[in-house]
Design an enzyme around this catalytic site. Sequence first.
Site, PDB file in Angstrom:
ATOM      1  N   HIS A 142       0.829  -1.221   0.000  1.00  0.00           N
ATOM      2  CA  HIS A 142       0.000   0.000   0.000  1.00  0.00           C
ATOM      3  C   HIS A 142       0.861   1.268   0.000  1.00  0.00           C
ATOM      4  CE1 HIS A 142      -3.366  -2.677   1.235  1.00  0.00           C
ATOM      5  NE2 HIS A 142      -2.410  -3.255   1.923  1.00  0.00           N
ATOM      6  N   SER A 263      13.735  22.792 -16.324  1.00  0.00           N
ATOM      7  CA  SER A 263      12.487  23.538 -16.426  1.00  0.00           C
ATOM      8  C   SER A 263      12.794  24.886 -17.073  1.00  0.00           C
ATOM      9  CB  SER A 263      11.915  23.728 -15.020  1.00  0.00           C
ATOM     10  OG  SER A 263      11.189  24.936 -14.940  1.00  0.00           O
ATOM     11  N   LYS A 269      15.628  22.279 -11.576  1.00  0.00           N
ATOM     12  CA  LYS A 269      14.850  21.060 -11.815  1.00  0.00           C
ATOM     13  C   LYS A 269      15.577  19.964 -12.582  1.00  0.00           C
ATOM     14  CE  LYS A 269      11.172  20.196 -10.718  1.00  0.00           C
ATOM     15  NZ  LYS A 269       9.816  20.549 -11.059  1.00  0.00           N
ATOM     16  N   GLU A 276       8.494   9.300 -17.280  1.00  0.00           N
ATOM     17  CA  GLU A 276       7.092   9.752 -17.305  1.00  0.00           C
ATOM     18  C   GLU A 276       6.434   9.402 -18.637  1.00  0.00           C
ATOM     19  OE1 GLU A 276       6.729  13.725 -14.632  1.00  0.00           O
ATOM     20  OE2 GLU A 276       8.144  13.868 -16.272  1.00  0.00           O
ATOM     21  N   TYR A 303     -12.374 -10.902 -46.183  1.00  0.00           N
ATOM     22  CA  TYR A 303     -11.690  -9.611 -46.093  1.00  0.00           C
ATOM     23  C   TYR A 303     -12.693  -8.454 -46.102  1.00  0.00           C
ATOM     24  CZ  TYR A 303      -8.795  -5.577 -47.083  1.00  0.00           C
ATOM     25  OH  TYR A 303      -8.200  -4.345 -46.995  1.00  0.00           O
TER      26      TYR A 303
HETATM   27  N1  ARG Z   1      -4.531  -1.743 -48.362  1.00  0.00           N
HETATM   28  C1  ARG Z   1      -5.317  -2.908 -48.111  1.00  0.00           C
HETATM   29  C2  ARG Z   1      -5.180  -3.307 -46.622  1.00  0.00           C
HETATM   30  O1  ARG Z   1      -4.320  -2.854 -45.959  1.00  0.00           O
HETATM   31  C3  ARG Z   1      -4.828  -4.032 -48.972  1.00  0.00           C
HETATM   32  C4  ARG Z   1      -5.889  -5.030 -49.322  1.00  0.00           C
HETATM   33  C5  ARG Z   1      -6.910  -4.407 -50.210  1.00  0.00           C
HETATM   34  N2  ARG Z   1      -7.850  -5.397 -50.652  1.00  0.00           N
HETATM   35  C6  ARG Z   1      -9.010  -5.067 -51.188  1.00  0.00           C
HETATM   36  N3  ARG Z   1      -9.776  -6.050 -51.518  1.00  0.00           N
HETATM   37  N4  ARG Z   1      -9.390  -3.833 -51.355  1.00  0.00           N
HETATM   38  O2  ARG Z   1      -5.943  -4.058 -46.136  1.00  0.00           O
END
Ligand code: ARG
Length: 492
Positions: A142, A263, A269, A276, A303
């Site tokens: 503590h 400072s 200082k 920090e 994706y």
């Molecule tokens: N610049 C894109 C990324 O970082 C690359 C892939 C792009 N793919 C797509 N189907 N638009 O993810």
Amino acid sequence: MQTRKDYILSLEADKWLFHADVLVDKAHVVMLKGQGIIKKKDVTAILNCLKKIDSEYFVEHKLPSYEDVHTAIESVLIREIGEDMGGRMHTGRSRNDEVATCIRLALRTELLEILKAVNELRKVVIEKAAENVDTVMPGYTHLQHAQPTTFAHHYLANADTFARDFTRVMSAYERVNVSPLGAAAFASTGFPIDRDRTAKLLGFDSVLENTMDAVSTRDFIIEVISCYANLMTNLSRLAEEIILWSTSEFDFVRVPEGYVTGSSIMPQKRNPDYAELVRARTGTVYGSLMSVLSICKALPYSYNRDLQEVTPHLLTATKTTASSVSVMKSIVEELELKKEEMARKAQIGFTTATELADTIVRETGFSFRTAHKIVSSLAKRGVAIKESGEVLREIDDVAISVVGKKLSKHGLTEKKLTKALDIASNIEKRNVKGGQGKKELRRMLRTRKADLDRDIKSRDTKEEKVKRCLDELEKEVKRKARVIRVIRKIRS
Ligand code: ARG
């Protein structure tokens, strides 16, 4: 003012991926040739041009402003050698597997550097502990004086903490160093590509099999930044203690000259700004973790462009963590300890009270709870530690009011009392496994040094493997690129 197109660009953050992208291109093209998917003359032209792009375009950052690094490199390639040849590089792949592969390659290099830096930090922490087996200081709970300890025990705690950080990052590396290449957009490809070959050429440990998983996941990034967050938390404690210890109130240490600032108004200082900022940047890394978690949450397969937004956070977290580890290593290395002041303060706040209660248990046979009550009443009286005969009289006085008996009549002697109140013997007595007695400290120092040597080797083995594979890839590229020069010479 940003244009509409600027909104989706990732070229700036992609600079980090440039070399990785060229490597991925090279490995992919070498594999395409091996599988008979593209012809020798196209392969040699592409590889020669990639070498040129790698050396010329990166240095000056003169890639044309396309959506991302992948499109930019391909477009330079096509501009240089024409679409009929250059346009074959992207056969059987997509930017989706390409970017995932590039991130893993670039991150792998950074992780190896961070692992090295963590080991260097562990080394100086262990060295400082070894030098300070006899350096007495107050131990806290503590943030109140609790029991005396040694600087060695305190720093060995840090050494163990950073050893776990090493293990965590090393473990995450296993999930980073796998190849998504060949997953194409997500559905793989009808071309007879060899995913194992590209993985091997690029020094990956294995292939990330399911092609939908391969392009969609960024869990390896979440894992890595989690490891960073943990590491930064541990660094921030080290930083915070050094900040506290450097105050006039503690006055345990002098922060090295290179790591303090003055400072603009107060000439005297010495502000510990570096420590920090390590403390503050721990927050920056937590922020990166939260950002990445939030971006990836509930994204449908496969994706999505959202994933592009993850990369800059990974880069920020990586750079912040890497620089913080090395700043803390230098501070620890050069930190000046004010040993006398530490030892003096270890006496303050009745830090021997626990050992006194333990001694009462050992010598008189009273239970620990009873002994605790007696010493607690003694502490409340605000007894200063003076001559032991006087203390024994005080204890007897207190004991009469708590248990109606004098401890001196039940085996507590002045000699035992003196020992109980002695800081050095308090520390020395604590020799159970992991304790702060010298024997245990020396044993821990030995094993920690051995663990560090083992960890340095296992990290180096990973780096050597990567280097071996990439050297092999370069040789392969050279062999294939040479053909074109020979042909050109014959023609001229
Ligand atoms: N610049 C894109 C990324 O970082 C690359 C892939 C792009 N793919 C797509 N189907 N638009 O993810």
